[in-house]
Design a protein around this motif. Sequence first.
Motif, PDB file in Angstrom:
ATOM      1  N   GLU A  40       2.541 -80.194  71.452  1.00 45.74           N
ATOM      2  CA  GLU A  40       2.875 -80.709  70.127  1.00 45.74           C
ATOM      3  C   GLU A  40       3.724 -79.706  69.340  1.00 45.74           C
ATOM      4  O   GLU A  40       4.774 -80.047  68.775  1.00 45.74           O
ATOM      5  N   LYS A  41       3.298 -78.460  69.359  1.00 42.34           N
ATOM      6  CA  LYS A  41       3.959 -77.415  68.570  1.00 42.34           C
ATOM      7  C   LYS A  41       5.361 -77.098  69.077  1.00 42.34           C
ATOM      8  O   LYS A  41       6.301 -76.953  68.280  1.00 42.34           O
ATOM      9  N   HIS A  42       5.514 -76.984  70.395  1.00 40.99           N
ATOM     10  CA  HIS A  42       6.776 -76.475  70.941  1.00 40.99           C
ATOM     11  C   HIS A  42       7.731 -77.548  71.458  1.00 40.99           C
ATOM     12  O   HIS A  42       8.917 -77.260  71.663  1.00 40.99           O
ATOM     13  N   LEU A  43       7.247 -78.766  71.676  1.00 37.74           N
ATOM     14  CA  LEU A  43       8.121 -79.819  72.188  1.00 37.74           C
ATOM     15  C   LEU A  43       8.205 -81.022  71.250  1.00 37.74           C
ATOM     16  O   LEU A  43       9.286 -81.389  70.797  1.00 37.74           O
ATOM     17  N   ILE A  44       7.069 -81.625  70.963  1.00 34.81           N
ATOM     18  CA  ILE A  44       7.079 -82.847  70.149  1.00 34.81           C
ATOM     19  C   ILE A  44       7.617 -82.587  68.755  1.00 34.81           C
ATOM     20  O   ILE A  44       8.437 -83.364  68.231  1.00 34.81           O
TER      21      ILE A  44
ATOM     22  N   PRO B 181      -2.903 -75.683  84.592  1.00 37.25           N
ATOM     23  CA  PRO B 181      -2.717 -76.133  83.212  1.00 37.25           C
ATOM     24  C   PRO B 181      -1.980 -75.066  82.396  1.00 37.25           C
ATOM     25  O   PRO B 181      -2.360 -73.897  82.412  1.00 37.25           O
ATOM     26  N   PRO B 182      -0.906 -75.448  81.707  1.00 39.52           N
ATOM     27  CA  PRO B 182      -0.022 -74.465  81.075  1.00 39.52           C
ATOM     28  C   PRO B 182      -0.634 -73.731  79.886  1.00 39.52           C
ATOM     29  O   PRO B 182      -1.407 -74.302  79.114  1.00 39.52           O
TER      30      PRO B 182
ATOM     31  N   ILE C 299       4.530 -73.391  77.802  1.00 41.26           N
ATOM     32  CA  ILE C 299       5.141 -74.490  77.047  1.00 41.26           C
ATOM     33  C   ILE C 299       6.290 -73.973  76.195  1.00 41.26           C
ATOM     34  O   ILE C 299       7.354 -74.604  76.099  1.00 41.26           O
ATOM     35  N   LYS C 300       6.093 -72.819  75.603  1.00 40.38           N
ATOM     36  CA  LYS C 300       7.151 -72.234  74.772  1.00 40.38           C
ATOM     37  C   LYS C 300       8.418 -72.007  75.591  1.00 40.38           C
ATOM     38  O   LYS C 300       9.538 -72.173  75.095  1.00 40.38           O
ATOM     39  N   ASN C 301       8.257 -71.627  76.854  1.00 43.43           N
ATOM     40  CA  ASN C 301       9.413 -71.379  77.720  1.00 43.43           C
ATOM     41  C   ASN C 301      10.222 -72.643  78.001  1.00 43.43           C
ATOM     42  O   ASN C 301      11.386 -72.565  78.400  1.00 43.43           O
ATOM     43  N   LEU C 302       9.603 -73.817  77.784  1.00 41.27           N
ATOM     44  CA  LEU C 302      10.318 -75.072  77.990  1.00 41.27           C
ATOM     45  C   LEU C 302      11.259 -75.402  76.834  1.00 41.27           C
ATOM     46  O   LEU C 302      12.146 -76.243  76.978  1.00 41.27           O
ATOM     47  N   GLU C 303      11.044 -74.750  75.690  1.00 43.38           N
ATOM     48  CA  GLU C 303      11.854 -75.043  74.498  1.00 43.38           C
ATOM     49  C   GLU C 303      13.349 -74.874  74.758  1.00 43.38           C
ATOM     50  O   GLU C 303      14.170 -75.626  74.224  1.00 43.38           O
ATOM     51  N   ASN C 304      13.687 -73.878  75.553  1.00 44.30           N
ATOM     52  CA  ASN C 304      15.099 -73.559  75.769  1.00 44.30           C
ATOM     53  C   ASN C 304      15.700 -74.244  76.993  1.00 44.30           C
ATOM     54  O   ASN C 304      16.827 -73.940  77.385  1.00 44.30           O
TER      55      ASN C 304
END
Length: 467
Positions: free
Chosen positions: A96-100, A65-66, A71-76
């Motif tokens: 929610e914070k970093h993608l949605i 589980p991330p 998750i933040k690393n997926l932003e870029n």
Amino acid sequence: MDSRENEKFQERAREVAVSLKPFLNKKQSVKIRTHTDPDGVSSGNIFARCLSRYDIPFHLSFGDPPSEEDIKNLENQDYDFYVFLDQGAGQFEYIEKHLIENDENVIIFDHHPGNVRDYPKLDYLNPHSFGISGSEGVSASGVTYSVVEKIDEKFESLSEIALIGAIGDRQNTPDGFTGINKTIQERALEKSFIEKFEGLKIGFRDEPLLDSIKNSVRPFLLGLSGNEGEVKKLLDSLDIGYGVSIKELEREEEKELRDGILDWVDVDSPEILERSIWGEIQRSNLDQTAGPENNHEFVLMLDACEKADDMGIGFSAMMGDEESAKRAKEILESYQRQMIEQLNWVAGNKDIIKDKDSITYLDFTEGKFQLKSIGELLSVILESGMISMDKPLMGLAESEEGDLKVSARGTQKLVEGGIDLGSVMNKASKEYGGRGGGHNIAAGARLPLEEKEGFIEEVNGLIEKFR
């Protein structure tokens, strides 16, 4: 699970399938993140087959589980969709914070509890939203399958893979599947994708008995697993040849072997061992995977690949690659040797088993093994009848990073009595600077190693409140 809950779950699965279909026709790129265990691998396999059918490019990765950093690393990363399988519900605040909130399209198919809010660009399916148990009624692969098979009826045969995932998450009780899993199995049987029968569930049914018994890990046969001499004595006493396979035995001979094993193995909970070595076996009638035809044997292979950090090998075997299946079997053989060594060590070092008022725990932090999966070890100990289960069992080990990793396991009886290990692990770990969670019957946590003693007391106190 009543029929209304099932109907609502299936209706939501249809809605998600309808929502996804237009995107599948646009050939958009997809990032899939799924869990490392057999259920996660099966979930990823089902979704990957769906995308492949539509010629959609995707990248699939396996992980626990991330964390927020994950998750933040997926932003870029430049993908049109971000998919979380067998995870995501408990990590929704990070997603929610970093993608949605960055206007990304997100899919979450999970069976763990969590607080997920509705968003226009979020497709989400979880049994907990409908009052259905995610620990016994359906696993993540069943959730994923419930959507995919509604996209196109050609995906119906993937029910076999959904059930492999459920078996991997130990959702096949001695009485068989329940809930949505039962519905999936009934349809798979009706379509002749699988068949089922009762029999011995030790080792591989088509291998020589000497090897099947000697290498048995799930369950572990105390005094027989890893002990070729004792296995020969057992077979001699039953007048069964070493090279005969379980598959070749007559029905009554197979039952005599079961009874002989139960008489030979001396454990605290023989009734649990009996339920583990004999029960429902599900066999594939398809050739869409490469490897064992009996689904519980396929799970053993996926388990071994996870412990070797070679989930991709198990995934490829499940996709039908024969070379990967051969490699996975080699990985399994190594895994069996390691697990048998660890389990025999536990059996010979009972001093690591400690009792509190409300929990029993095994402390491996000063032991001889660097354990990859403390949870798997606990599960095998329990289903092998090695410890009497009148209260939850917890295992503690030092991780490769130097922190404390914890797994906790319960029984259906304890859960029916009100115990929720996921809640306990979450609350206790937060109290000591860590994070945790999971199902009511199986959960885990990570926290600083130096907080071990306080954490144990906290868990003991929280469980006491349930009793």
